[in-house]
Enzyme design. Structure first.
Site, short mmCIF file in Angstrom:
data_model
loop_
_atom_site.label_atom_id
_atom_site.label_comp_id
_atom_site.label_asym_id
_atom_site.label_seq_id
_atom_site.Cartn_x
_atom_site.Cartn_y
_atom_site.Cartn_z
CE1 TYR A 1 -4.15 1.67 -0.11
CE2 TYR A 1 -3.17 2.95 1.77
CZ TYR A 1 -4.59 2.37 0.75
OH TYR A 1 -5.56 3.29 0.50
CE LYS B 1 -7.86 2.03 3.36
NZ LYS B 1 -6.66 2.72 3.31
#
Length: 557
Positions: A99, A172
């Site tokens: 991420y 996510k």
């Protein structure tokens, strides 16, 4: 003379190509025979643990974080169980790889480096295709628990990157699975392609998204409403997570639909909850109750005001009236302290704008600066969401410290080039009295014989548990009480009694931390009457809901 050969079972179609079914060399001898894989794999059988060790060594051999990201995505595409085992085993180390910040590099190169699609791509040019697109997945209404969507207008500080934003949704969801055990077969990443205003993309012949400017106004609103209506009808048990929408849309969508659908916006609610957790931990140290806190926010955009809203809710929960809580919050933006006579206020800023007569003389007749505001308001909390590097100057910090014994200072903008003040400086300028959390990871410092640890206001400490708790409880909406419960649960996982202690937990034990947060969220949903699931034992229900990265249908463990 003829020779008779044994006939083996034909290979099960796609068993080595389906990432959820593929076990690679962990297929046992009997499974290889059952699936028709005789001779298709090397003879030795490895356990999942051994596969994970080898994959991690291969990962460590990559030249940089972007190469590690690509390696992990390729692993993701061929063996999901192994991918999540590696991610879970090294979650703290790999969070910034799968991420922020590495995913930003991958997004910028999405069209150039495109290999295979993952997720669902919905186009504003074909809104009537939304149902058909979801239908291609062949999933039943009860099969989906979580969708993460983005229109990619405001990606991680790099801005508008169009269809490449699908990587945000994918990343996510990977963290949801690794940290909260959300079953990867029950999630959907979604790109809401409404165009892009990024000229680099529009002029790139390889760009894969809609090649036109962003659609706004009524057509955009109708597209979002159709997405929500379709997704919630087809998958009524799913949490609808919104990510990296532009400030002009994010808050408006949440306010419009938050009471009608199971909607969550991490940029607003997740950031608010983790910042509130920092404040709740600090309050334990200062002894000043939440209802008596005074907050100055520098950077009055959607994130800053969203955090102010959650701190406001916590003040009210602690006994302040809504009016009292509002009177203890000041917003400062580019034009200075926001006052009600300003003509350029956003709707969400107006409740906190001060009456000019109440702040007369603060700015000497001109704009009221951050320094002026801190000097007159005497805040107990100074929050930075401005992305203005160095905005918390030594003079401002020392001015605040003169008015409060233990100032709570939260410069949470990132990356480092945009942080309002580095925590080491804040500690020095306050003679070691400040309580600090940041939006970036910082190592400890030693000052006057005390080791100071700086908690990182990382949303990953909150949103996986909040999502898991929402799913387990079957909550119809995500309520303010559930957000506060998540923040309290995170704050409750640190011991702040020692001098210099961190205000937030580390991410090393994120899976256990997430389970604790989820339990608190379920109980809050039950208390607020929004839970629909019948649960006898909340702790066990949370544990039972957490998918484990194991070869459940066979394969060596």
């Amino acid at each position: 003379m003829s020779t008779t050969h044994a006939v083996r079972t034909p290979a099960t179609p796609g068993v080595l190509q389906d990432p959820m079914s593929n076990h690679g060399v962990a297929f046992s001898a009997s499974e290889r025979d059952e699936y028709g894989l005789t001779g298709r794999l090397p003879s030795n059988v490895l356990t999942l643990g051994q596969q994970a060790q080898r994959a991690y060594r291969q990962l460590q051999g990559q030249r940089d974080d972007l190469a590690k990201y690509v390696f992990l995505e390729q692993l993701h595409d061929r063996n999901e169980t192994l991918y999540y085992r590696v991610l879970a085993d090294h979650l703290a180390e790999l969070l910034p790889v799968v991420y922020d910040p590495t995913v930003g590099d991958a997004i910028e190169q999405y069209s150039e480096e495109f290999r295979s699609p993952r997720g669902i791509f919905l186009s504003i040019d074909a809104p009537d295709d939304i149902e058909a697109a979801f239908g291609t997945l062949g999933l039943r209404s009860e099969d989906v628990e979580l969708l993460v969507c983005t229109d990619a207008e405001e990606i991680l500080g790099i801005g508008d990157w169009g269809v490449g934003g699908i990587e945000i949704a994918i990343g996510k969801l990977a963290i949801y699975t690794a940290a909260a055990g959300i079953d990867p077969r029950r999630v959907i990443p979604v790109s809401l392609d409404v165009g892009t205003d990024n000229e680099v993309l529009l002029n790139d012949p390889l760009y894969l998204g809609n090649r036109h400017a962003r659609v706004r106004g009524a057509a955009y609103d109708a597209f979002i409403e159709k997405y929500l209506a379709t997704a919630s009808t087809m998958f009524p048990n799913a949490l609808l997570h919104f990510e990296d929408f532009g400030p002009g849309n994010a808050r408006r969508i949440l306010e419009t639909y938050g009471h009608r659908y199971r909607v969550f916006n991490d940029d607003l609610q997740g950031t608010g909850a983790i910042t509130l957790a920092s404040v709740l931990s600090a309050v334990k140290v200062t002894g000043v109750p939440m209802r008596s806190q005074k907050l100055v926010v520098f950077g009055a955009g959607t994130a800053g005001v969203g955090i102010a809203d959650q701190i406001h809710a916590a003040m009210v929960r602690d006994g302040a009236t809504a009016e009292e809580a509002t009177s203890r919050i000041w917003l400062v933006d580019k034009q200075g302290l926001l006052t009600s006579d300003m003509t350029d206020l956003r709707d969400f800023q107006k409740p906190y704008a001060r009456r000019p007569e109440d702040v007369g003389g603060w700015g000497g007749g001109g704009a009221i600066s951050l320094l002026d505001t801190v000097g007159h308001a005497a805040p107990t909390i100074l929050l930075g969401t401005s992305t203005a590097h160095g905005a918390f100057t030594e003079e401002i910090v020392r001015t605040m410290a003169r008015g409060v014994e233990r100032p709570i200072i939260l410069p949470i903008s990132n990356p480092t080039s945009k942080i309002e003040a580095e925590p080491q400086d804040v500690i020095a300028w306050t003679d070691g009295r400040a309580l600090v959390a940041t939006g970036l990871p910082f190592g400890p410092m030693r000052y006057e014989g005390v080791n100071y640890h700086f908690g990182q206001a990382n949303n990953a400490l909150v949103y996986p548990g909040l999502g898991l708790g929402t799913i387990v409880s079957g909550a119809g909406t995500v309520t303010p009480g559930m957000l506060i419960a998540a923040a309290e649960a995170v704050a409750g996982q640190v011991d702040v009694s020692a001098p210099g202690a961190s205000l937030l937990p580390e991410v090393e034990n994120l899976r256990a931390s997430t389970a604790t947060t989820a339990v608190a969220v379920v109980r809050a949903a039950q208390a607020e009457g929004v839970a629909t699931a019948k649960i006898d034992n909340v702790v066990q229900a949370v544990q039972d809901a957490m998918w484990q990265p194991t070869y459940s249908d066979g394969g060596a463990a």
